[in-house]
Write a protein that holds these residues in place. Sequence first.
Motif, PDB file in Angstrom:
ATOM      1  N   MET A 165      -9.043   0.491   6.910  1.00 20.70           N
ATOM      2  CA  MET A 165      -8.207   1.344   6.122  1.00 20.70           C
ATOM      3  C   MET A 165      -7.424  -0.355   5.752  1.00 20.70           C
ATOM      4  O   MET A 165      -6.990  -0.550   6.824  1.00 20.70           O
ATOM      5  CB  MET A 165      -7.297   2.170   6.685  1.00 20.70           C
TER       6      MET A 165
ATOM      7  N   PHE B  45       0.684  -1.399  -0.133  1.00 23.22           N
ATOM      8  CA  PHE B  45      -0.048  -0.424   0.258  1.00 23.22           C
ATOM      9  C   PHE B  45       0.765   0.997   0.111  1.00 23.22           C
ATOM     10  O   PHE B  45       0.789   2.202   0.266  1.00 23.22           O
ATOM     11  CB  PHE B  45      -0.680  -0.214   1.710  1.00 23.22           C
TER      12      PHE B  45
ATOM     13  N   MET C 121      -0.591   6.171  -0.663  1.00 23.28           N
ATOM     14  CA  MET C 121      -0.639   6.267   0.901  1.00 23.28           C
ATOM     15  C   MET C 121       0.762   7.591   1.181  1.00 23.28           C
ATOM     16  O   MET C 121       1.256   8.274   1.633  1.00 23.28           O
ATOM     17  CB  MET C 121      -0.278   5.749   2.057  1.00 23.28           C
TER      18      MET C 121
HETATM   19  C1  HEM Z   1      -1.872   7.908   8.288  1.00 24.45           C
HETATM   20  C2  HEM Z   1      -2.444   7.103   8.907  1.00 24.45           C
HETATM   21  C3  HEM Z   1      -3.143   7.025   6.702  1.00 24.45           C
HETATM   22  C4  HEM Z   1      -4.065   7.917   6.722  1.00 24.45           C
HETATM   23  C5  HEM Z   1      -4.942   9.225   7.757  1.00 24.45           C
HETATM   24  C6  HEM Z   1      -4.681   7.547   6.066  1.00 24.45           C
HETATM   25  C7  HEM Z   1      -5.721   7.642   5.536  1.00 24.45           C
HETATM   26  C8  HEM Z   1      -6.269   7.775   3.564  1.00 24.45           C
HETATM   27  C9  HEM Z   1      -7.289   8.390   2.522  1.00 24.45           C
HETATM   28  C10 HEM Z   1      -7.688   9.831   3.277  1.00 24.45           C
HETATM   29  C11 HEM Z   1      -7.860   7.990   1.527  1.00 24.45           C
HETATM   30  C12 HEM Z   1      -8.496   8.544   0.484  1.00 24.45           C
HETATM   31  C13 HEM Z   1      -9.324   8.270   0.556  1.00 24.45           C
HETATM   32  C14 HEM Z   1     -10.288   7.437   1.080  1.00 24.45           C
HETATM   33  O1  HEM Z   1     -10.525   6.437   0.551  1.00 24.45           O
HETATM   34  O2  HEM Z   1     -10.591   6.928   2.361  1.00 24.45           O
HETATM   35  C15 HEM Z   1      -6.154   6.785   1.752  1.00 24.45           C
HETATM   36  C16 HEM Z   1      -6.427   6.141   1.176  1.00 24.45           C
HETATM   37  C17 HEM Z   1      -5.652   4.528   0.678  1.00 24.45           C
HETATM   38  N1  HEM Z   1      -5.065   3.844   1.898  1.00 24.45           N
HETATM   39 FE1  HEM Z   1      -5.497   5.508   3.591  1.00 24.45          FE
HETATM   40  N2  HEM Z   1      -4.068   6.282   5.453  1.00 24.45           N
HETATM   41  C18 HEM Z   1      -3.528   5.796   5.901  1.00 24.45           C
HETATM   42  C19 HEM Z   1      -3.159   5.173   6.865  1.00 24.45           C
HETATM   43  C20 HEM Z   1      -3.151   3.389   5.792  1.00 24.45           C
HETATM   44  C21 HEM Z   1      -2.747   1.965   5.903  1.00 24.45           C
HETATM   45  C22 HEM Z   1      -1.619   1.921   7.317  1.00 24.45           C
HETATM   46  C23 HEM Z   1      -2.566   1.256   4.797  1.00 24.45           C
HETATM   47  C24 HEM Z   1      -2.421   0.044   4.363  1.00 24.45           C
HETATM   48  C25 HEM Z   1      -2.566  -0.939   5.395  1.00 24.45           C
HETATM   49  C26 HEM Z   1      -3.705   2.694   3.801  1.00 24.45           C
HETATM   50  C27 HEM Z   1      -3.473   2.191   2.904  1.00 24.45           C
HETATM   51  C28 HEM Z   1      -5.048   2.906   1.639  1.00 24.45           C
HETATM   52  C29 HEM Z   1      -4.939   2.141   0.504  1.00 24.45           C
HETATM   53  C30 HEM Z   1      -4.702   1.277  -0.413  1.00 24.45           C
HETATM   54  C31 HEM Z   1      -5.963   3.922  -0.277  1.00 24.45           C
HETATM   55  C32 HEM Z   1      -6.289   3.670  -1.595  1.00 24.45           C
HETATM   56  C33 HEM Z   1      -6.016   4.984  -2.429  1.00 24.45           C
HETATM   57  C34 HEM Z   1      -6.198   4.691  -3.908  1.00 24.45           C
HETATM   58  O3  HEM Z   1      -6.666   3.258  -4.262  1.00 24.45           O
HETATM   59  O4  HEM Z   1      -5.683   5.042  -4.643  1.00 24.45           O
HETATM   60  N3  HEM Z   1      -3.703   3.120   3.975  1.00 24.45           N
HETATM   61  N4  HEM Z   1      -5.660   6.551   2.985  1.00 24.45           N
END
Ligand code: HEM
Length: 74
Positions: free
Chosen positions: A48, A17, A21
């Motif tokens: 997430m 991922f 991110m």
């Molecule tokens: C500081 C911690 C994190 C924050 C604030 C955060 C926030 C976000 C936000 C706001 C989005 C885009 C909106 C949405 O689709 O919900 C997103 C997408 C994503 N996040 Fe996180 N996230 C965090 C940690 C993580 C972690 C730990 C993982 C993996 C286990 C992860 C994997 C992903 C993935 C795969 C996407 C989709 C991106 C896409 O398909 O374009 N994130 N995250």
Amino acid sequence: MSTVSFEKDIAPLFNQFRASMMWRLDLTKYDDVKQNADMVLAQIQGGMPPPPYPPLTKQQVAMFQAWINQGFPK
Ligand code: HEM
């Protein structure tokens, strides 16, 4: 739970991922994840990564919680 290692356990789990991110933090960088650990925990407890990705399993979330509780072992 036995000692959780960032390099052996957390970074390999998050690596798939990383690119998604990078706008927020580098999920494979120790200092980034440590500094944002509470938010990362809240996010993975809240589902997430978002659909269409499967959420992390309860065991994977528990592993991350244990890593925090253990004082962020490298
Ligand atoms: C500081 C911690 C994190 C924050 C604030 C955060 C926030 C976000 C936000 C706001 C989005 C885009 C909106 C949405 O689709 O919900 C997103 C997408 C994503 N996040 Fe996180 N996230 C965090 C940690 C993580 C972690 C730990 C993982 C993996 C286990 C992860 C994997 C992903 C993935 C795969 C996407 C989709 C991106 C896409 O398909 O374009 N994130 N995250």
